[in-house]
Design an enzyme around this catalytic site. Sequence first.
Site, PDB file in Angstrom:
ATOM      1  CE  LYS A 195      -6.665  -6.806  -1.809  1.00  0.00           C
ATOM      2  NZ  LYS A 195      -6.903  -6.448  -0.407  1.00  0.00           N
ATOM      3  CE  LYS A 246     -13.305  -1.592   0.696  1.00  0.00           C
ATOM      4  NZ  LYS A 246     -12.729  -1.440   2.031  1.00  0.00           N
ATOM      5  CE  LYS A 275      -4.461  -1.647   1.408  1.00  0.00           C
ATOM      6  NZ  LYS A 275      -5.668  -1.491   2.157  1.00  0.00           N
TER       7      LYS A 275
HETATM    8  N1  AQP Z   1     -10.030  -9.362  -3.330  1.00  0.00           N
HETATM    9  C1  AQP Z   1     -10.410  -9.847  -2.164  1.00  0.00           C
HETATM   10  N2  AQP Z   1     -10.687 -11.164  -2.049  1.00  0.00           N
HETATM   11  C2  AQP Z   1     -11.097 -11.696  -0.853  1.00  0.00           C
HETATM   12  N3  AQP Z   1     -11.262 -10.948   0.259  1.00  0.00           N
HETATM   13  C3  AQP Z   1     -11.001  -9.635   0.185  1.00  0.00           C
HETATM   14  N4  AQP Z   1     -11.071  -8.641   1.085  1.00  0.00           N
HETATM   15  C4  AQP Z   1     -10.696  -7.475   0.509  1.00  0.00           C
HETATM   16  N5  AQP Z   1     -10.397  -7.686  -0.789  1.00  0.00           N
HETATM   17  C5  AQP Z   1     -10.571  -9.009  -1.026  1.00  0.00           C
HETATM   18  C6  AQP Z   1     -11.503  -8.838   2.468  1.00  0.00           C
HETATM   19  O1  AQP Z   1     -12.553  -7.913   2.736  1.00  0.00           O
HETATM   20  C7  AQP Z   1     -12.486  -7.563   4.114  1.00  0.00           C
HETATM   21  C8  AQP Z   1     -12.608  -6.076   4.239  1.00  0.00           C
HETATM   22  O2  AQP Z   1     -11.501  -5.464   3.619  1.00  0.00           O
HETATM   23  P1  AQP Z   1     -11.208  -3.952   3.897  1.00  0.00           P
HETATM   24  O3  AQP Z   1     -12.241  -3.127   3.314  1.00  0.00           O
HETATM   25  O4  AQP Z   1     -11.048  -3.734   5.326  1.00  0.00           O
HETATM   26  O5  AQP Z   1      -9.817  -3.626   3.267  1.00  0.00           O
HETATM   27  P2  AQP Z   1      -8.960  -4.088   2.079  1.00  0.00           P
HETATM   28  O6  AQP Z   1      -8.559  -5.501   2.252  1.00  0.00           O
HETATM   29  O7  AQP Z   1      -7.850  -3.132   2.049  1.00  0.00           O
HETATM   30  O8  AQP Z   1      -9.894  -3.907   0.817  1.00  0.00           O
HETATM   31  P3  AQP Z   1      -9.418  -3.531  -0.624  1.00  0.00           P
HETATM   32  O9  AQP Z   1     -10.543  -3.678  -1.540  1.00  0.00           O
HETATM   33  O10 AQP Z   1      -8.186  -4.270  -0.987  1.00  0.00           O
HETATM   34  O11 AQP Z   1      -9.113  -1.997  -0.483  1.00  0.00           O
HETATM   35  P4  AQP Z   1      -7.913  -1.165  -1.015  1.00  0.00           P
HETATM   36  O12 AQP Z   1      -8.083  -1.015  -2.470  1.00  0.00           O
HETATM   37  O13 AQP Z   1      -8.067   0.156  -0.306  1.00  0.00           O
HETATM   38  O14 AQP Z   1      -6.662  -1.878  -0.654  1.00  0.00           O
HETATM   39  C9  AQP Z   1     -11.186  -8.126   4.690  1.00  0.00           C
HETATM   40  O15 AQP Z   1     -11.488  -9.279   5.460  1.00  0.00           O
HETATM   41  C10 AQP Z   1     -10.403  -8.504   3.471  1.00  0.00           C
HETATM   42  O16 AQP Z   1      -9.582  -9.628   3.698  1.00  0.00           O
END
Ligand code: AQP
Length: 333
Positions: free
Chosen positions: A198, A201, A114
């Site tokens: 992955k 968002k 990140k």
């Molecule tokens: N691609 C994914 N596949 C499976 N699980 C996922 N999670 C996130 N992306 C995937 C799971 O969703 C939960 C909440 O995640 P979060 O919103 O707290 O943060 P994150 O993991 O940082 O989500 P993103 O989409 O990856 O955001 P950005 O783009 O900001 O980095 C968690 O349990 C996570 O494992």
Amino acid sequence: MPKKIFSGVQPTGNLHLGNYLGAIKNFVDLNNDNQNKCIFCVVDLHAITVKQDKDQLKNNILETAATFIASGIDPSKSIIFNQSKVTAHAEASWMLSCIAPMGWLNRMTQFKEKAGKDKEKASVGLYIYPILMASDILLYDATHVPVGEDQKQHLELTRDIAQKFNKDFNCNDFLKVPEPLIKKNFSRIMSLKDGLKKMSKSDPSDLSRINLTDTKDEIINKIKKAKTDSFPIPNEEHKLKDRPEAENLLGIYSSILNQNLDKSLDEFGGKNFSDLKRDLAEILCNKISPISDEIKRLINEKEYLDEVLIQGASKAEEIAAKKIKEMKKLIGF
Ligand code: AQP
């Protein structure tokens, strides 16, 4: 033994199919088991580790709560609240920051991903994010934490921090060492545009993910445009090696239908991607559209959502305040 469940989702907008299949769908199953005590948190303190727009953040907090409820979490059974309403999270985070060694944090791969190349510009909050996550979990004596595969390392850190606190303050088992609940299969949903990345968002391409607020037409269009390769779909799992896009689409299909990969390979082996895409779009529309419609309905019921979060925070506060009081006593305050 009844399970004590804690998990969180960041209110950073664009909640997507990865969040749903990796985490929220499991929250719903755990909520539906009457034996469990579940707490689902909108982790807004985590969200500000990267810059947020004030009004957008407010909306995203409500939208995340709406997504929990629209997906099937019942606020009369599970506690739903936003983290910033319970001050013990920030307090515990400071105390645990003082016992977690830097070396442990330096190993966290998510920070490296990140923060990107320019680590010097990343916030200190982003660096110590896993300690706040440990505090969230440990304050509630959670026994099980349902998360996607990307959070596995943070969960391991949480376990290490709990054990170190117990040892440092000679209070065996005071902080409960939680178990991760990570699905064996398809616990990491990949981007529709790149099977090695992955689904996320923050991906600038909206075509890379299915948002939980997408309409049927948007879902159909995104699946139509999803990246594939030029070979027919294989009928055996080992033939998916080096074919990440095929594996991802079949994984999503299997996960939505709760069926194993072999069954999906039997259905589509030898066929073209157009067949898989047609069926996948259909089952996604059936699953996601009702959730999307319900999120859109609930988001207009701001008073109801506020009330759910207020009630949830008051219940969470009761549990967390007790724990933080004991924690302070152990430390010597
Ligand atoms: N691609 C994914 N596949 C499976 N699980 C996922 N999670 C996130 N992306 C995937 C799971 O969703 C939960 C909440 O995640 P979060 O919103 O707290 O943060 P994150 O993991 O940082 O989500 P993103 O989409 O990856 O955001 P950005 O783009 O900001 O980095 C968690 O349990 C996570 O494992």
